[in-house]
Design a protein around this motif. Structure first.
Motif, PDB file in Angstrom:
ATOM      1  N   TRP A 153       0.854  -1.186   0.000  1.00 44.49           N
ATOM      2  CA  TRP A 153       0.000   0.000   0.000  1.00 44.49           C
ATOM      3  C   TRP A 153       0.890   1.235   0.000  1.00 44.49           C
ATOM      4  N   ARG A 154       0.806   2.073   0.994  1.00 42.98           N
ATOM      5  CA  ARG A 154       1.615   3.300   1.024  1.00 42.98           C
ATOM      6  C   ARG A 154       2.956   3.039   1.703  1.00 42.98           C
ATOM      7  N   ASP A 163       3.344   0.681   3.934  1.00 45.70           N
ATOM      8  CA  ASP A 163       3.056   0.226   5.293  1.00 45.70           C
ATOM      9  C   ASP A 163       3.823  -1.056   5.567  1.00 45.70           C
ATOM     10  N   VAL A 221       3.532  -4.586   6.845  1.00 38.05           N
ATOM     11  CA  VAL A 221       2.390  -5.497   6.980  1.00 38.05           C
ATOM     12  C   VAL A 221       2.887  -6.866   7.442  1.00 38.05           C
ATOM     13  N   ASP A 266       0.672   1.598  10.068  1.00 39.80           N
ATOM     14  CA  ASP A 266       0.218   2.580   9.095  1.00 39.80           C
ATOM     15  C   ASP A 266       1.038   3.848   9.287  1.00 39.80           C
ATOM     16  N   ARG A 267       1.967   4.066   8.374  1.00 35.88           N
ATOM     17  CA  ARG A 267       2.914   5.193   8.411  1.00 35.88           C
ATOM     18  C   ARG A 267       4.065   4.892   9.379  1.00 35.88           C
ATOM     19  N   GLU A 276       0.056   4.625  13.386  1.00 32.86           N
ATOM     20  CA  GLU A 276      -0.886   3.766  14.091  1.00 32.86           C
ATOM     21  C   GLU A 276      -0.544   2.295  13.877  1.00 32.86           C
ATOM     22  N   TRP A 283      -2.355  -1.129  13.465  1.00 33.13           N
ATOM     23  CA  TRP A 283      -3.650  -1.732  13.165  1.00 33.13           C
ATOM     24  C   TRP A 283      -3.529  -3.226  13.436  1.00 33.13           C
ATOM     25  N   ALA A 334     -10.429   0.247  12.334  1.00 34.45           N
ATOM     26  CA  ALA A 334      -9.427   0.427  11.276  1.00 34.45           C
ATOM     27  C   ALA A 334     -10.104   0.556   9.923  1.00 34.45           C
ATOM     28  N   ALA A 377      -7.480   0.470  14.933  1.00 27.40           N
ATOM     29  CA  ALA A 377      -6.312   1.304  14.671  1.00 27.40           C
ATOM     30  C   ALA A 377      -5.974   2.012  15.976  1.00 27.40           C
TER      31      ALA A 377
END
Length: 130
Positions: free
Chosen positions: A30-31, A33, A35, A47-48, A52, A54, A74, A84
């Motif tokens: 994704w961005r 992230d 995972v 996330d970032r 956060e 998740w 989330a 999240a």
């Protein structure tokens, strides 16, 4: 306001923590992230960076946690029981880590018995801790 992010909410700390769990693979998607997966199934992500955490939680935990400030359903994952957790939540780093460990367990138990055995995750009832 200058926030201090705990290690679990920073890429290096999150990745080191989840990689210490059994049979985990880590991907960036994704961005970008971080995972975390077990048996090909996602159980937690960052996330970032910092950001956060998740993770998958039980139905009861979902209901309770989403009532707390700094914890929300989330996005995209809420229907599957994900939360999240932000740095603004009342949870300490050890609490967040405990939820990530539980997320790993919840997702791993849904894998097929054969896959759990292949990954070394299946513990027979005779070996389970009391």
């Amino acid at each position: 306001m200058n926030l201090t992010y705990p290690s679990i909410m920073r890429r290096e700390g999150f990745e080191a923590f989840v990689e210490a769990l059994p049979a985990v693979t880590l991907v960036r998607q994704w961005r970008d992230d971080s995972v975390a997966k077990v048996g090909g199934k996602i159980f937690a992500l960052l996330d970032r960076d910092p950001g956060e955490v998740w993770c998958k939680v039980s139905d009861m935990s979902f209901d309770l946690l989403t009532e707390l400030p700094g914890i929300r359903p989330a996005p995209y994952f809420a229907r599957a029981g994900w939360v999240a957790i932000s740095v603004n939540s009342p949870l300490g780093p050890e609490d967040v880590e405990a939820y990530v460990v539980e997320a790993h367990r919840l997702v791993a138990t849904k894998l097929s018995k054969k896959l759990r055995q292949q990954l070394g995750l299946d513990v027979s009832p005779r070996q389970a801790p009391i």
